[in-house]
Design a protein around this motif. Structure first.
Motif, PDB file in Angstrom:
ATOM      1  N   ASP A   1      -8.603  -7.090  -0.001  1.00 36.85           N
ATOM      2  CA  ASP A   1      -7.827  -6.703   1.161  1.00 36.85           C
ATOM      3  C   ASP A   1      -7.826  -7.835   2.185  1.00 36.85           C
ATOM      4  OD1 ASP A   1     -10.404  -6.628   2.143  1.00 36.85           O
ATOM      5  OD2 ASP A   1     -10.326  -4.564   2.866  1.00 36.85           O
ATOM      6  N   LYS A   2      -7.105  -7.615   3.253  1.00 36.41           N
ATOM      7  CA  LYS A   2      -7.004  -8.527   4.399  1.00 36.41           C
ATOM      8  C   LYS A   2      -6.296  -9.827   4.021  1.00 36.41           C
ATOM      9  CE  LYS A   2     -10.702  -6.144   6.790  1.00 36.41           C
ATOM     10  NZ  LYS A   2     -11.986  -6.234   7.494  1.00 36.41           N
ATOM     11  N   LEU A   3      -6.586 -10.913   4.750  1.00 35.01           N
ATOM     12  CA  LEU A   3      -5.727 -12.094   4.674  1.00 35.01           C
ATOM     13  C   LEU A   3      -6.450 -13.359   4.224  1.00 35.01           C
ATOM     14  CD1 LEU A   3      -3.624 -11.526   7.942  1.00 35.01           C
ATOM     15  CD2 LEU A   3      -3.108 -10.783   5.603  1.00 35.01           C
TER      16      LEU A   3
ATOM     17  N   ALA B   1      -2.331 -10.656  -3.961  1.00 31.42           N
ATOM     18  CA  ALA B   1      -1.409  -9.619  -3.511  1.00 31.42           C
ATOM     19  C   ALA B   1       0.048 -10.000  -3.753  1.00 31.42           C
ATOM     20  CB  ALA B   1      -1.644  -9.335  -2.029  1.00 31.42           C
ATOM     21  N   VAL B   2       0.393 -11.256  -3.525  1.00 32.48           N
ATOM     22  CA  VAL B   2       1.770 -11.694  -3.765  1.00 32.48           C
ATOM     23  C   VAL B   2       2.143 -11.508  -5.227  1.00 32.48           C
ATOM     24  CG1 VAL B   2       3.247 -13.716  -3.926  1.00 32.48           C
ATOM     25  CG2 VAL B   2       2.011 -13.285  -1.829  1.00 32.48           C
ATOM     26  N   ASP B   3       1.299 -11.967  -6.115  1.00 33.73           N
ATOM     27  CA  ASP B   3       1.610 -11.859  -7.542  1.00 33.73           C
ATOM     28  C   ASP B   3       1.743 -10.405  -7.973  1.00 33.73           C
ATOM     29  OD1 ASP B   3       1.696 -14.590  -7.869  1.00 33.73           O
ATOM     30  OD2 ASP B   3      -0.368 -14.767  -8.600  1.00 33.73           O
ATOM     31  N   ALA B   4       0.885  -9.538  -7.444  1.00 37.86           N
ATOM     32  CA  ALA B   4       0.955  -8.119  -7.801  1.00 37.86           C
ATOM     33  C   ALA B   4       2.228  -7.485  -7.259  1.00 37.86           C
ATOM     34  CB  ALA B   4      -0.281  -7.387  -7.278  1.00 37.86           C
TER      35      ALA B   4
ATOM     36  N   VAL C   1       0.806  -1.227   0.000  1.00 34.83           N
ATOM     37  CA  VAL C   1       0.000   0.000   0.000  1.00 34.83           C
ATOM     38  C   VAL C   1       0.839   1.277   0.000  1.00 34.83           C
ATOM     39  CG1 VAL C   1      -2.021  -1.030   1.108  1.00 34.83           C
ATOM     40  CG2 VAL C   1      -0.185  -0.053   2.521  1.00 34.83           C
ATOM     41  N   TYR C   2       2.163   1.166   0.179  1.00 41.68           N
ATOM     42  CA  TYR C   2       2.976   2.378   0.242  1.00 41.68           C
ATOM     43  C   TYR C   2       2.926   3.118  -1.092  1.00 41.68           C
ATOM     44  CZ  TYR C   2       5.037   0.826   4.679  1.00 41.68           C
ATOM     45  OH  TYR C   2       5.238   0.426   5.980  1.00 41.68           O
ATOM     46  N   GLY C   3       2.863   4.435  -0.976  1.00 45.97           N
ATOM     47  CA  GLY C   3       2.548   5.300  -2.099  1.00 45.97           C
ATOM     48  C   GLY C   3       1.209   5.957  -1.816  1.00 45.97           C
ATOM     49  N   TRP C   4       0.320   5.158  -1.175  1.00 47.67           N
ATOM     50  CA  TRP C   4      -0.941   5.608  -0.604  1.00 47.67           C
ATOM     51  C   TRP C   4      -1.910   6.173  -1.642  1.00 47.67           C
ATOM     52  CZ3 TRP C   4      -0.712   3.281   3.805  1.00 47.67           C
ATOM     53  CH2 TRP C   4       0.486   3.238   4.529  1.00 47.67           C
ATOM     54  N   GLY C   5      -3.189   6.071  -1.297  1.00 49.80           N
ATOM     55  CA  GLY C   5      -4.254   6.642  -2.122  1.00 49.80           C
ATOM     56  C   GLY C   5      -4.210   6.137  -3.550  1.00 49.80           C
ATOM     57  N   GLU C   6      -4.285   7.054  -4.487  1.00 46.70           N
ATOM     58  CA  GLU C   6      -4.256   6.695  -5.906  1.00 46.70           C
ATOM     59  C   GLU C   6      -2.890   6.150  -6.322  1.00 46.70           C
ATOM     60  OE1 GLU C   6      -6.907   6.772  -8.060  1.00 46.70           O
ATOM     61  OE2 GLU C   6      -8.020   7.143  -6.206  1.00 46.70           O
ATOM     62  N   ASN C   7      -1.867   6.387  -5.501  1.00 45.78           N
ATOM     63  CA  ASN C   7      -0.508   5.955  -5.841  1.00 45.78           C
ATOM     64  C   ASN C   7      -0.064   4.714  -5.078  1.00 45.78           C
ATOM     65  OD1 ASN C   7       0.119   8.109  -7.708  1.00 45.78           O
ATOM     66  ND2 ASN C   7       0.181   9.468  -5.931  1.00 45.78           N
ATOM     67  N   LYS C   8      -0.980   4.017  -4.413  1.00 47.48           N
ATOM     68  CA  LYS C   8      -0.580   2.814  -3.685  1.00 47.48           C
ATOM     69  C   LYS C   8       0.056   1.817  -4.656  1.00 47.48           C
ATOM     70  CE  LYS C   8      -5.451   1.486  -3.734  1.00 47.48           C
ATOM     71  NZ  LYS C   8      -6.643   1.344  -2.879  1.00 47.48           N
ATOM     72  N   GLY C   9       1.136   1.206  -4.200  1.00 49.43           N
ATOM     73  CA  GLY C   9       1.931   0.346  -5.061  1.00 49.43           C
ATOM     74  C   GLY C   9       3.121   1.067  -5.670  1.00 49.43           C
ATOM     75  N   ARG C  10       3.127   2.388  -5.601  1.00 56.28           N
ATOM     76  CA  ARG C  10       4.203   3.169  -6.219  1.00 56.28           C
ATOM     77  C   ARG C  10       5.551   2.863  -5.587  1.00 56.28           C
ATOM     78  NH1 ARG C  10       7.087   4.891 -10.114  1.00 56.28           N
ATOM     79  NH2 ARG C  10       8.047   6.948  -9.849  1.00 56.28           N
ATOM     80  N   THR C  11       5.592   2.715  -4.260  1.00 58.17           N
ATOM     81  CA  THR C  11       6.869   2.468  -3.589  1.00 58.17           C
ATOM     82  C   THR C  11       7.472   1.148  -4.036  1.00 58.17           C
ATOM     83  OG1 THR C  11       6.122   3.751  -1.682  1.00 58.17           O
ATOM     84  CG2 THR C  11       8.000   2.294  -1.350  1.00 58.17           C
ATOM     85  N   GLU C  12       6.669   0.095  -4.115  1.00 52.55           N
ATOM     86  CA  GLU C  12       7.187  -1.181  -4.613  1.00 52.55           C
ATOM     87  C   GLU C  12       7.718  -1.031  -6.033  1.00 52.55           C
ATOM     88  OE1 GLU C  12       4.960  -4.804  -2.249  1.00 52.55           O
ATOM     89  OE2 GLU C  12       4.043  -4.096  -4.120  1.00 52.55           O
ATOM     90  N   SER C  13       7.045  -0.233  -6.856  1.00 56.24           N
ATOM     91  CA  SER C  13       7.501  -0.036  -8.236  1.00 56.24           C
ATOM     92  C   SER C  13       8.845   0.679  -8.276  1.00 56.24           C
ATOM     93  CB  SER C  13       6.459   0.762  -9.027  1.00 56.24           C
ATOM     94  OG  SER C  13       5.254   0.029  -9.158  1.00 56.24           O
TER      95      SER C  13
ATOM     96  N   GLY D   1      -3.737  -4.238   3.339  1.00 59.27           N
ATOM     97  CA  GLY D   1      -4.490  -3.076   2.895  1.00 59.27           C
ATOM     98  C   GLY D   1      -5.197  -3.298   1.570  1.00 59.27           C
ATOM     99  N   ASN D   2      -6.251  -2.525   1.355  1.00 60.13           N
ATOM    100  CA  ASN D   2      -7.047  -2.652   0.134  1.00 60.13           C
ATOM    101  C   ASN D   2      -6.274  -2.104  -1.060  1.00 60.13           C
ATOM    102  OD1 ASN D   2      -9.067  -2.213  -1.974  1.00 60.13           O
ATOM    103  ND2 ASN D   2     -10.569  -2.639  -0.379  1.00 60.13           N
ATOM    104  N   MET D   3      -6.083  -2.954  -2.076  1.00 61.61           N
ATOM    105  CA  MET D   3      -5.336  -2.557  -3.262  1.00 61.61           C
ATOM    106  C   MET D   3      -6.224  -2.436  -4.492  1.00 61.61           C
ATOM    107  SD  MET D   3      -2.228  -1.996  -2.394  1.00 61.61           S
ATOM    108  CE  MET D   3      -1.333  -2.060  -3.943  1.00 61.61           C
ATOM    109  N   ALA D   4      -7.546  -2.455  -4.290  1.00 61.30           N
ATOM    110  CA  ALA D   4      -8.456  -2.297  -5.426  1.00 61.30           C
ATOM    111  C   ALA D   4      -8.288  -0.910  -6.027  1.00 61.30           C
ATOM    112  CB  ALA D   4      -9.900  -2.503  -4.984  1.00 61.30           C
TER     113      ALA D   4
END
Length: 332
Positions: free
Chosen positions: A103-105, A113-116, A52-64, A88-91
């Protein structure tokens, strides 16, 4: 750099963990890459992030950003012990965000989530896959079944928790032991610092009992332990967020002033002392440092070599006494 084993595993990690939460929101990609290069050059091999890091519309940005850094080559991926998180919710935005199971487990979300994360991180495995929060609705039998499959597929190697209470650490690992297969949780990432010591009551004892390495987050308590009053007086960056709220209380401000006065007497920088104190605590693998700049990384690195005198440690304990062990902290 000094190294230690992560909990009961044979995995060797640096005593400082590079936190990447600022990469994207606070620090651009070029500077983030420079910080990661500097960390690696200094011997830091344990990098922490979350989907979820990157947050909001940018979640996933940190991993990228991390993935693009790995793609530069130079054995970057091989040298790094990579930890990321799921919960966290990645939708996406709009109607997609309203759909369940993003989201969740649950087993379905863990698989998704792992594949993403692997795609964003541009790697084929994650060293330490961490549950970012407890999921009260999903039984650990289901969670471990999903994890077993991912371990067998080679997509993850170890599993850790984050923000778990002590009883959930016990429940998770007892369930894993009954099932066989995975070795269970090997690390717990928790809020722990001089000003916030409640983890000493239940979380850290549970982690030690089950052989989990403790990875404190927010070691400076949102900047509160980084010389915030001195910076205000000198016209520097003013406190914000949790630190500002704490300083608004006169008794809390007096406590932080006493802390800064003590460290000035011993000629030690507050932020470095707060990190060095954590490195003396039982069960702690290493605190997470989240530098926004190269200068902040340099300060954190100095903490690894800092030896706190017994007199200074005693003074810190008097200012921040902590809750004491459980159950004596709340009973006889």
């Amino acid at each position: 750099m000094k190294y230690t084993q992560l909990g009961r595993t044979g995995l060797k990690v640096s005593r400082l963990v590079l936190g990447t939460m600022n990469f994207g929101p606070q620090t651009d990609e070029a500077d983030s890459h420079a910080i990661m290069d500097a960390a690696l050059d200094a011997g830091i091999n344990f990098f922490d992030t979350a989907n979820v890091y990157g947050w909001g519309e940018n979640k996933g940005r940190t991993e990228s950003i991390i993935g693009n850094w790995f793609a530069k080559g130079g054995e970057r991926r091989d040298k790094v012990v990579l930890a990321t998180k799921v919960y966290g919710n990645m939708a996406g935005s709009g109607t997609a965000a309203a759909w369940p199971n993003h989201d969740k487990l649950s087993a379905v979300n863990i698989r998704r989530a792992v594949d993403a994360s692997l795609k964003r991180l541009q790697t084929d495995y994650i060293d330490v896959y961490q549950f970012h929060h407890i999921d009260r609705a999903t039984p650990f039998e289901e969670i471990w079944q999903a994890i077993d499959v991912l371990v067998q597929q080679g997509k993850i190697l170890y599993v850790g928790s984050s923000n778990f209470p002590g009883y959930k650490i016990a429940q998770a690992n007892e369930t894993a032991a009954r099932r066989g297969g995975t070795i269970g949780l090997v690390s717990e990432q928790c809020l722990y610092n001089l000003a916030e010591r409640r983890a000493e009551m239940e979380v850290i004892p549970a982690a030690q009992e089950y052989g989990l390495g403790v990875i404190p987050w927010s070691p400076l308590h949102g900047g509160l332990l980084g010389g915030v009053i001195k910076k205000e007086v000198q016209g520097g960056r003013r406190a914000s967020g949790r630190a500002a709220d704490t300083l608004a209380d006169p008794s809390s401000r007096a406590q932080i002033q006493a802390y800064e006065d003590l460290l000035e007497k011993h000629e030690v920088e507050p932020g470095e002392a707060a990190l060095a104190w954590l490195l003396t605590r039982p069960g702690v693998t290493g605190p997470i440092v989240g530098p926004r700049t190269a200068e902040q990384l340099d300060s954190a690195l100095r903490a690894v070599e800092l030896e706190l005198s017994e007199e200074l440690l005693t003074g810190l304990a008097e200012i921040f006494p902590g809750p004491g062990p459980s159950p004596e902290a709340f009973a006889w």
